[in-house]
Design an enzyme around this catalytic site. Structure first.
Site, PDB file in Angstrom:
ATOM      1  N   CYS A   2       0.831  -1.195   0.000  1.00  9.49           N
ATOM      2  CA  CYS A   2       0.000   0.000   0.000  1.00  9.49           C
ATOM      3  C   CYS A   2       0.873   1.255   0.000  1.00  9.49           C
ATOM      4  O   CYS A   2       1.960   1.261   0.581  1.00  9.49           O
ATOM      5  CB  CYS A   2      -0.865   0.033   1.252  1.00  9.49           C
ATOM      6  SG  CYS A   2      -1.931  -1.393   1.395  1.00  9.49           S
ATOM      7  N   ARG A  27       4.990   0.692  -6.299  1.00 14.61           N
ATOM      8  CA  ARG A  27       5.038  -0.167  -5.113  1.00 14.61           C
ATOM      9  C   ARG A  27       4.150  -1.405  -5.269  1.00 14.61           C
ATOM     10  O   ARG A  27       4.285  -2.365  -4.529  1.00 14.61           O
ATOM     11  CB  ARG A  27       4.571   0.615  -3.879  1.00 14.61           C
ATOM     12  CG  ARG A  27       5.499   1.731  -3.491  1.00 14.61           C
ATOM     13  CD  ARG A  27       4.832   2.665  -2.500  1.00 14.61           C
ATOM     14  NE  ARG A  27       4.524   2.036  -1.233  1.00 14.61           N
ATOM     15  CZ  ARG A  27       5.313   2.023  -0.167  1.00 14.61           C
ATOM     16  NH1 ARG A  27       6.484   2.617  -0.225  1.00 14.61           N
ATOM     17  NH2 ARG A  27       4.953   1.440   0.951  1.00 14.61           N
ATOM     18  N   TRP A  77      -2.831  -2.527  -1.807  1.00 12.06           N
ATOM     19  CA  TRP A  77      -2.383  -3.861  -2.232  1.00 12.06           C
ATOM     20  C   TRP A  77      -3.112  -4.817  -1.301  1.00 12.06           C
ATOM     21  O   TRP A  77      -2.816  -4.874  -0.106  1.00 12.06           O
ATOM     22  CB  TRP A  77      -0.871  -3.943  -2.068  1.00 12.06           C
ATOM     23  CG  TRP A  77      -0.228  -5.172  -2.597  1.00 12.06           C
ATOM     24  CD1 TRP A  77       0.128  -5.429  -3.900  1.00 12.06           C
ATOM     25  CD2 TRP A  77       0.187  -6.322  -1.841  1.00 12.06           C
ATOM     26  NE1 TRP A  77       0.721  -6.662  -3.986  1.00 12.06           N
ATOM     27  CE2 TRP A  77       0.776  -7.224  -2.748  1.00 12.06           C
ATOM     28  CE3 TRP A  77       0.124  -6.680  -0.502  1.00 12.06           C
ATOM     29  CZ2 TRP A  77       1.282  -8.463  -2.358  1.00 12.06           C
ATOM     30  CZ3 TRP A  77       0.634  -7.908  -0.103  1.00 12.06           C
ATOM     31  CH2 TRP A  77       1.203  -8.771  -1.035  1.00 12.06           C
ATOM     32  N   ASN A 103      -1.544   1.516   5.908  1.00 14.78           N
ATOM     33  CA  ASN A 103      -0.632   0.513   5.357  1.00 14.78           C
ATOM     34  C   ASN A 103      -0.217  -0.365   6.520  1.00 14.78           C
ATOM     35  O   ASN A 103       0.296   0.128   7.512  1.00 14.78           O
ATOM     36  CB  ASN A 103       0.593   1.215   4.740  1.00 14.78           C
ATOM     37  CG  ASN A 103       1.620   0.244   4.208  1.00 14.78           C
ATOM     38  OD1 ASN A 103       1.380  -0.958   4.159  1.00 14.78           O
ATOM     39  ND2 ASN A 103       2.765   0.766   3.811  1.00 14.78           N
ATOM     40  N   GLY A 104      -0.473  -1.686   6.410  1.00 11.13           N
ATOM     41  CA  GLY A 104      -0.104  -2.578   7.501  1.00 11.13           C
ATOM     42  C   GLY A 104      -1.221  -3.565   7.763  1.00 11.13           C
ATOM     43  O   GLY A 104      -2.129  -3.727   6.949  1.00 11.13           O
ATOM     44  N   GLU A 489      19.104 -15.562  -9.262  1.00  9.23           N
ATOM     45  CA  GLU A 489      18.591 -14.221  -9.555  1.00  9.23           C
ATOM     46  C   GLU A 489      18.031 -14.158 -10.991  1.00  9.23           C
ATOM     47  O   GLU A 489      17.005 -13.533 -11.234  1.00  9.23           O
ATOM     48  CB  GLU A 489      19.713 -13.182  -9.339  1.00  9.23           C
ATOM     49  CG  GLU A 489      19.430 -11.764  -9.776  1.00  9.23           C
ATOM     50  CD  GLU A 489      18.246 -11.091  -9.075  1.00  9.23           C
ATOM     51  OE1 GLU A 489      17.638 -11.673  -8.173  1.00  9.23           O
ATOM     52  OE2 GLU A 489      17.901  -9.966  -9.491  1.00  9.23           O
ATOM     53  N   LYS A 493      14.201 -13.178 -11.933  1.00  7.17           N
ATOM     54  CA  LYS A 493      13.814 -12.097 -12.858  1.00  7.17           C
ATOM     55  C   LYS A 493      12.794 -12.616 -13.864  1.00  7.17           C
ATOM     56  O   LYS A 493      11.799 -11.957 -14.138  1.00  7.17           O
ATOM     57  CB  LYS A 493      15.039 -11.535 -13.624  1.00  7.17           C
ATOM     58  CG  LYS A 493      16.008 -10.715 -12.808  1.00  7.17           C
ATOM     59  CD  LYS A 493      15.493  -9.360 -12.401  1.00  7.17           C
ATOM     60  CE  LYS A 493      14.771  -9.364 -11.096  1.00  7.17           C
ATOM     61  NZ  LYS A 493      15.458  -9.201  -9.864  1.00  7.17           N
ATOM     62  N   GLU A 496       9.311 -13.341 -12.189  1.00 13.84           N
ATOM     63  CA  GLU A 496       8.631 -12.124 -11.718  1.00 13.84           C
ATOM     64  C   GLU A 496       7.909 -11.374 -12.824  1.00 13.84           C
ATOM     65  O   GLU A 496       6.791 -10.926 -12.644  1.00 13.84           O
ATOM     66  CB  GLU A 496       9.670 -11.132 -11.173  1.00 13.84           C
ATOM     67  CG  GLU A 496      10.075 -11.334  -9.772  1.00 13.84           C
ATOM     68  CD  GLU A 496      11.046 -10.245  -9.356  1.00 13.84           C
ATOM     69  OE1 GLU A 496      10.756  -9.571  -8.379  1.00 13.84           O
ATOM     70  OE2 GLU A 496      12.093 -10.070 -10.015  1.00 13.84           O
ATOM     71  N   HIS A 512      20.910 -34.352  -8.641  1.00 14.29           N
ATOM     72  CA  HIS A 512      20.254 -34.860  -7.428  1.00 14.29           C
ATOM     73  C   HIS A 512      18.746 -34.620  -7.452  1.00 14.29           C
ATOM     74  O   HIS A 512      18.099 -34.678  -6.420  1.00 14.29           O
ATOM     75  CB  HIS A 512      20.865 -34.211  -6.187  1.00 14.29           C
ATOM     76  CG  HIS A 512      22.312 -34.519  -6.029  1.00 14.29           C
ATOM     77  ND1 HIS A 512      22.769 -35.760  -5.659  1.00 14.29           N
ATOM     78  CD2 HIS A 512      23.417 -33.769  -6.239  1.00 14.29           C
ATOM     79  CE1 HIS A 512      24.091 -35.757  -5.623  1.00 14.29           C
ATOM     80  NE2 HIS A 512      24.503 -34.558  -5.978  1.00 14.29           N
ATOM     81  N   LYS A 612       6.757  -3.469  -4.567  1.00 13.59           N
ATOM     82  CA  LYS A 612       8.160  -3.061  -4.596  1.00 13.59           C
ATOM     83  C   LYS A 612       8.821  -3.189  -3.229  1.00 13.59           C
ATOM     84  O   LYS A 612       9.937  -3.635  -3.110  1.00 13.59           O
ATOM     85  CB  LYS A 612       8.262  -1.625  -5.126  1.00 13.59           C
ATOM     86  CG  LYS A 612       9.689  -1.119  -5.272  1.00 13.59           C
ATOM     87  CD  LYS A 612      10.469  -1.890  -6.310  1.00 13.59           C
ATOM     88  CE  LYS A 612      11.905  -1.458  -6.426  1.00 13.59           C
ATOM     89  NZ  LYS A 612      12.711  -2.463  -7.135  1.00 13.59           N
TER      90      LYS A 612
HETATM   91  C1  F6R Z   1      13.015  -8.892  -6.896  1.00 14.77           C
HETATM   92  C2  F6R Z   1      12.658  -7.946  -5.865  1.00 14.77           C
HETATM   93  C3  F6R Z   1      12.387  -8.447  -4.491  1.00 14.77           C
HETATM   94  C4  F6R Z   1      13.177  -7.612  -3.475  1.00 14.77           C
HETATM   95  C5  F6R Z   1      12.840  -8.040  -2.039  1.00 14.77           C
HETATM   96  C6  F6R Z   1      13.670  -7.289  -1.023  1.00 14.77           C
HETATM   97  O1  F6R Z   1      13.206  -8.295  -8.135  1.00 14.77           O
HETATM   98  O2  F6R Z   1      12.602  -6.775  -6.102  1.00 14.77           O
HETATM   99  O3  F6R Z   1      12.689  -9.798  -4.380  1.00 14.77           O
HETATM  100  O4  F6R Z   1      14.533  -7.799  -3.737  1.00 14.77           O
HETATM  101  O5  F6R Z   1      11.485  -7.806  -1.800  1.00 14.77           O
HETATM  102  O6  F6R Z   1      13.470  -5.923  -1.114  1.00 14.77           O
HETATM  103  P1  F6R Z   1      14.482  -4.889  -0.469  1.00 14.77           P
HETATM  104  O7  F6R Z   1      15.778  -5.059  -1.170  1.00 14.77           O
HETATM  105  O8  F6R Z   1      13.862  -3.559  -0.713  1.00 14.77           O
HETATM  106  O9  F6R Z   1      14.581  -5.251   0.973  1.00 14.77           O
END
Ligand code: F6R
Length: 617
Positions: A2, A27, A77, A103-104, A489, A493, A496, A512, A612
């Protein structure tokens, strides 16, 4: 997660709020809304599920007042209740005089709701937030405003940031923070802003401060008062100057923020290194002066805590720190660490890594480590964010605002910051030799150039490959050693932003289990770097995939004729010392995911269900 924005001042509030909500879109959200007071102190509210455009349309359709000077806005959200118009914020009390954005999570909302319903309060939504506004209404019957806010909150369990607009107190906004997502206050000319993060304030002001846990703020057009909401004791706040510009938070001609952020990685890394390492390769991190020198020279272990992409940067860090400092390094998901009774103590340096600095699991994990007397340090991208305020020392990545939900430049700059930290600790602890340390330092300084050259070359080569592979349903990513986190990673990507199932695995583990999945419909992306100490082993792994008809895309160093023979398709990157290679080998994987998502028509900057910064548990 949010997003909250609030405004009081002389500009038309609706425009300021809508602009702020648009800046918070990144976000992640599924509905939005605003509530404003006009100059006759009438309250107007509009909220809509879906995109902010739906909210804008609804405002234009109705007789919405031009002259509003105060208001609150929200991007939701969904956690409790579907993303419908009714569940969108702001929420109103029964009399329609108090509006709240939140938010929360309110943990005891069920019992509070039952209690309030018995008292005759009518609920219109399925959200936990709505109990807050009815509680405020109930408490305001017996207490003066704003004391009623404190009284109401004493009954609430959970973590929250909220902003309250009360028609009966038309010249104040009230913000409260208890755990969870941040609230930043911006001081403008004849205006005050409050928001979940600074991106909503860019273009209005550079002067900000953050609310700490347990604080309440009463905002007026030209003044504010911060207090502990339980004790009402006044608190002083220190102003910060935010250097980010509004242009940095715009797409700058790129189709998506993600592509812009991929392409600006060279600059982001240059900024992260600037002033912290000299041309000879010597580091000087003034940031470490916050931690006792004797401790830095003698601590026994590094424990890295992070989530998502930041966790994978930390995993790269484990290889770097262990290799250079020869001390044990452990890494844990912050969300796991915080719920066990972790074994850390005063001999450990606990390193939290977070782009946003607001990820609640990482924040709480830091607190847990502090409670056990460990020294804490944060690698973080957002000045003034919660994690930076709680860690003993902070090394800022200077990546600039990262708006695309999929993290890219944050990752490479986190790895660069880890390198800086490793070299600085190496200097203090006199290990390894001075010449080796300086040699590594000089190598680090060359990374922005390597990144730039690699990105320019890759932009031309990745698209046809993405075209060829965009219709597969599953992918496996394999890497070994320091490039194993890059496989993880790369897979993250892809899943996501394209919603294609992708698994990252250490290549040696394939036999394995995951090898059972391999067939002609299961492409495997393999990081097979010729100058790596694992090259021969990786080539065997490739053979194993090919023997089962799996199509292999190799990430290869230039002119690797053996590698080229072994794989079906390949992407070339420059040859680089193995311990620095993650900052390069991730680039083709970011671009591959991006181009596949473009072909599939995905919402790249705001993929479904993702937020985000994750400020709920
Ligand atoms: C992946 C992504 C998330 C953040 C994770 C941690 O592309 O953006 O996996 O890396 O939510 O977020 P931060 O780094 O802001 O603690």
């Amino acid at each position: 997660m949010c997003g909250i924005v609030g405004y009081i001042g002389e500009k038309p509030a609706t425009a300021v709020l809508l602009d702020g909500l648009q800046k918070l879109e990144y976000r992640g959200y599924d509905s939005s809304g605003i509530a404003v007071l006009d100059h006759s102190h009438h309250l107007h509210i509009s909220k809509r599920s879906g995109k902010i455009q739906n909210l804008v349309k609804s405002i234009h359709q109705f007789h919405w007042p031009q002259s509003c000077y105060i208001g609150i806005g929200h991007t939701r959200w969904a956690t409790h209740g579907q993303p419908t118009d009714e569940n969108a914020h702001p929420h109103l009390d029964c009399s329609g005089t108090i509006a709240v954005v939140h938010n929360g999570i309110i943990e005891n909302y069920h019992e509070l709701k039952q209690h309030l319903q018995k008292q005759g309060h009518i609920f219109k939504s399925q959200t936990d937030t709505e109990v807050l506004v009815h509680l405020l209404e109930a408490e305001a019957r017996h207490n003066a405003w704003p004391q009623a806010v404190g009284e109401a909150l004493k009954k609430v369990r959970g973590t929250y940031s909220l902003v309250i607009l009360n028609q009966k107190d038309p010249h104040h906004l009230i913000g409260v923070r208890k755990g969870g997502g941040g609230l930043v206050i911006g001081m403008g000319k004849q205006a005050m802003f409050i928001a979940s993060d600074v991106s909503a304030l860019l273009g209005h002001t550079h002067q900000v401060f953050y609310l700490d846990d347990g604080e309440m703020i009463i905002l007026e057009k030209q003044a504010y008062q911060v207090m502990d909401w339980e004790t009402q004791k006044l608190r002083l706040k220190q102003l910060l100057t935010i250097e980010w510009t509004p242009q940095q938070a715009e797409k700058g001609g790129y189709a998506h923020f993600m592509l812009k952020e991929i392409m600006e990685q060279s600059k982001a890394m240059e900024d992260t290194l600037r002033g912290r390492i000299d041309a000879a390769g010597n580091t000087q991190l003034v940031e470490l002066s916050k931690i006792n020198l004797k401790f830095l020279k003698t601590f026994h272990r590094i424990v890295i805590l992070a989530c998502g992409t930041s966790y994978y940067a930390g995993l790269v860090g484990k290889f770097i720190f262990e290799d250079i400092l020869k001390i044990p390094v452990e890494i844990d998901y912050a969300s796991e660490f915080r719920y066990r009774d972790p074994v850390v103590d005063a001999h450990d340096l606990v390193l939290a890594i977070s782009q946003s600095g607001e990820t609640v699991d990482t924040l709480v994990a830091i607190r847990e480590a502090k409670s056990k007397k460990s020294k804490t340090m944060a690698i973080c991208n957002v000045l003034g964010s919660s994690i930076t305020r709680e860690a003993d020392a902070v090394l800022l990545t200077r990546a600039g605002p990262e708006i695309g939900v999929a993290s890219t430049k944050a990752f490479t700059t986190q790895v660069a910051a880890i390198w800086l930290l490793a070299l600085e600790l190496a200097r203090l602890r006199r290990t390894p030799t001075v010449s080796r340390r300086l040699q590594m330092g000089r190598h680090l300084l060359k990374m922005p150039i390597y990144i730039e050259q690699t990105l320019q070359a890759l932009r031309k080569t990745i698209k046809p490959l993405a075209q060829r592979f965009s219709r597969y349903d599953h992918f496996l990513y394999l890497g070994r050693g320091i490039n194993y986190p890059i496989a993880l990673e790369g897979a993250l990507k892809l899943k996501e932003i394209s919603y294609i199932h992708a698994e990252g695995y250490p290549a040696g583990e394939m036999k394995h289990g995951p090898i059972a999945l391999i067939d002609s419909q299961f492409p495997v992306v393999v990081l097979a770097l010729k100058s790596s100490r694992y090259y021969e082993k990786i080539i065997s792994n490739i053979e194993q995939v090919r023997a089962r008809s799996g199509p292999v895309i190799g990430i290869l160093e230039k002119n690797d004729s053996l590698g080229q023979q072994k794989v079906n398709f390949f992407i070339e990157i420059p040859t680089i010392e193995e311990s620095f290679s993650p900052m390069i080998s991730i680039l083709p994987l970011q671009l591959l995911a991006y181009e596949i998502a473009v072909i599939l028509g995905r919402e790249i900057d705001q993929p479904r269900n993702l937020a985000k910064s994750v400020t709920v548990e």
